[in-house]
Design a protein around this motif. Sequence first.
Motif, PDB file in Angstrom:
ATOM      1  N   LEU A  77      40.764  47.317  46.704  1.00  0.00           N
ATOM      2  CA  LEU A  77      42.245  46.611  46.576  1.00  0.00           C
ATOM      3  C   LEU A  77      42.915  47.915  45.888  1.00  0.00           C
ATOM      4  CD1 LEU A  77      41.249  43.320  44.875  1.00  0.00           C
ATOM      5  CD2 LEU A  77      42.018  43.862  47.133  1.00  0.00           C
ATOM      6  N   LYS A  78      44.415  47.700  46.232  1.00  0.00           N
ATOM      7  CA  LYS A  78      45.192  48.577  45.940  1.00  0.00           C
ATOM      8  C   LYS A  78      45.932  47.937  44.541  1.00  0.00           C
ATOM      9  CE  LYS A  78      44.843  51.533  49.309  1.00  0.00           C
ATOM     10  NZ  LYS A  78      43.723  52.610  49.111  1.00  0.00           N
ATOM     11  N   LEU A  79      45.339  48.288  43.295  1.00  0.00           N
ATOM     12  CA  LEU A  79      45.799  47.669  42.232  1.00  0.00           C
ATOM     13  C   LEU A  79      46.525  48.540  41.336  1.00  0.00           C
ATOM     14  CD1 LEU A  79      42.878  45.373  41.322  1.00  0.00           C
ATOM     15  CD2 LEU A  79      45.128  44.502  42.313  1.00  0.00           C
ATOM     16  N   ASP A  80      47.376  48.033  40.231  1.00  0.00           N
ATOM     17  CA  ASP A  80      47.780  48.921  39.190  1.00  0.00           C
ATOM     18  C   ASP A  80      46.561  49.689  38.738  1.00  0.00           C
ATOM     19  OD1 ASP A  80      49.662  48.569  36.120  1.00  0.00           O
ATOM     20  OD2 ASP A  80      50.064  49.843  37.918  1.00  0.00           O
ATOM     21  N   ARG A  81      47.122  51.095  38.314  1.00  0.00           N
ATOM     22  CA  ARG A  81      46.196  51.902  37.715  1.00  0.00           C
ATOM     23  C   ARG A  81      45.336  51.424  36.451  1.00  0.00           C
ATOM     24  NH1 ARG A  81      44.825  57.137  38.178  1.00  0.00           N
ATOM     25  NH2 ARG A  81      46.720  57.766  39.558  1.00  0.00           N
ATOM     26  N   LYS A  82      45.938  50.477  35.460  1.00  0.00           N
ATOM     27  CA  LYS A  82      45.235  50.179  34.328  1.00  0.00           C
ATOM     28  C   LYS A  82      44.193  48.901  34.762  1.00  0.00           C
ATOM     29  CE  LYS A  82      48.486  46.688  32.779  1.00  0.00           C
ATOM     30  NZ  LYS A  82      49.361  46.254  31.894  1.00  0.00           N
ATOM     31  N   TYR A  83      44.307  48.194  35.712  1.00  0.00           N
ATOM     32  CA  TYR A  83      43.573  47.112  36.285  1.00  0.00           C
ATOM     33  C   TYR A  83      42.496  47.922  37.087  1.00  0.00           C
ATOM     34  CZ  TYR A  83      47.018  43.757  35.254  1.00  0.00           C
ATOM     35  OH  TYR A  83      48.119  43.032  34.421  1.00  0.00           O
ATOM     36  N   LEU A  84      42.597  48.979  37.861  1.00  0.00           N
ATOM     37  CA  LEU A  84      41.684  49.699  38.676  1.00  0.00           C
ATOM     38  C   LEU A  84      40.854  50.447  37.679  1.00  0.00           C
ATOM     39  CD1 LEU A  84      41.321  50.224  41.771  1.00  0.00           C
ATOM     40  CD2 LEU A  84      42.297  52.155  41.395  1.00  0.00           C
ATOM     41  N   THR A  85      41.230  50.964  36.727  1.00  0.00           N
ATOM     42  CA  THR A  85      40.329  51.661  35.836  1.00  0.00           C
ATOM     43  C   THR A  85      39.426  50.654  34.884  1.00  0.00           C
ATOM     44  OG1 THR A  85      42.023  51.901  34.037  1.00  0.00           O
ATOM     45  CG2 THR A  85      41.557  53.682  35.299  1.00  0.00           C
ATOM     46  N   ALA A  86      39.882  49.584  34.536  1.00  0.00           N
ATOM     47  CA  ALA A  86      39.071  48.487  34.005  1.00  0.00           C
ATOM     48  C   ALA A  86      38.166  47.898  34.956  1.00  0.00           C
ATOM     49  CB  ALA A  86      40.123  47.324  33.629  1.00  0.00           C
ATOM     50  N   LEU A  87      38.555  47.534  36.130  1.00  0.00           N
ATOM     51  CA  LEU A  87      37.418  47.259  37.234  1.00  0.00           C
ATOM     52  C   LEU A  87      36.501  48.238  37.628  1.00  0.00           C
ATOM     53  CD1 LEU A  87      39.648  45.257  39.835  1.00  0.00           C
ATOM     54  CD2 LEU A  87      38.045  44.376  38.017  1.00  0.00           C
ATOM     55  N   LYS A  88      36.624  49.395  37.567  1.00  0.00           N
ATOM     56  CA  LYS A  88      35.985  50.502  37.721  1.00  0.00           C
ATOM     57  C   LYS A  88      34.932  50.609  36.546  1.00  0.00           C
ATOM     58  CE  LYS A  88      38.390  53.142  41.238  1.00  0.00           C
ATOM     59  NZ  LYS A  88      38.863  54.588  41.520  1.00  0.00           N
ATOM     60  N   MET A  89      35.188  50.354  35.335  1.00  0.00           N
ATOM     61  CA  MET A  89      34.501  50.358  34.192  1.00  0.00           C
ATOM     62  C   MET A  89      33.405  49.286  34.183  1.00  0.00           C
ATOM     63  SD  MET A  89      36.681  52.415  31.373  1.00  0.00           S
ATOM     64  CE  MET A  89      36.498  50.966  30.343  1.00  0.00           C
ATOM     65  N   ILE A  90      33.831  47.862  34.348  1.00  0.00           N
ATOM     66  CA  ILE A  90      33.397  46.697  34.184  1.00  0.00           C
ATOM     67  C   ILE A  90      32.244  46.472  35.420  1.00  0.00           C
ATOM     68  CG2 ILE A  90      33.731  44.272  34.049  1.00  0.00           C
ATOM     69  CD1 ILE A  90      36.336  44.547  32.674  1.00  0.00           C
ATOM     70  N   GLY A  91      32.634  46.887  36.489  1.00  0.00           N
ATOM     71  CA  GLY A  91      31.754  46.483  37.720  1.00  0.00           C
ATOM     72  C   GLY A  91      30.393  47.320  37.304  1.00  0.00           C
ATOM     73  N   PRO A  92      30.429  48.508  37.220  1.00  0.00           N
ATOM     74  CA  PRO A  92      28.856  49.136  37.177  1.00  0.00           C
ATOM     75  C   PRO A  92      28.442  48.749  35.750  1.00  0.00           C
ATOM     76  CG  PRO A  92      30.527  50.803  37.578  1.00  0.00           C
ATOM     77  CD  PRO A  92      31.301  49.431  37.311  1.00  0.00           C
ATOM     78  N   ALA A  93      28.815  48.292  34.871  1.00  0.00           N
ATOM     79  CA  ALA A  93      28.360  47.680  33.735  1.00  0.00           C
ATOM     80  C   ALA A  93      27.681  46.491  34.099  1.00  0.00           C
ATOM     81  CB  ALA A  93      29.413  47.439  32.425  1.00  0.00           C
ATOM     82  N   PHE A  94      28.432  45.311  34.671  1.00  0.00           N
ATOM     83  CA  PHE A  94      27.663  44.266  35.184  1.00  0.00           C
ATOM     84  C   PHE A  94      26.520  44.485  36.236  1.00  0.00           C
ATOM     85  CE2 PHE A  94      31.293  42.051  33.860  1.00  0.00           C
ATOM     86  CZ  PHE A  94      30.950  40.967  33.128  1.00  0.00           C
TER      87      PHE A  94
END
Length: 135
Positions: A77-94
């Motif tokens: 997805l092409k999201l805002d930078r702050k949402y993108l960094t949050a998703l990139k940190m939360i995804g591998p944690a899950f």
Amino acid sequence: MEPLPKAPEVDEKSPESKDLLPSQTASSLCISSRSESVWTTTPRSKWEIYHKPIVTMSVGGAIFLFGVVITCLAYTLKLDRKYLTALKMIGPAFLSLGLMMLVCGLVWVPIIKKKQKQRQKPMFFQSIKSFFLNR
């Protein structure tokens, strides 16, 4: 033959008897323990035996798939930078949490199978074991 020494009566108090604590037999120890007693042989269904590892594997698999979806969304997805960094940190944690729970459930199953085989040993060995434990 020598006469056997007379056993002290109940009313007599010897100094050694004051030092002795009441002994615990194997049956009283098993009652106080949290594990199942070897003397109870109530048949249990497969669900009662394997429900904890099945639930652990199911929850772990769901968390793992959730992590896969979030990680894929973060990179596609092409999201805002702050949402993108949050998703990139939360995804591998899950991903890692789900994989860890899934593997724990998978390892738990052979352990339970081994315990079940040990409980099904011949009655001869259990009677010998209880004989030596009750001394």
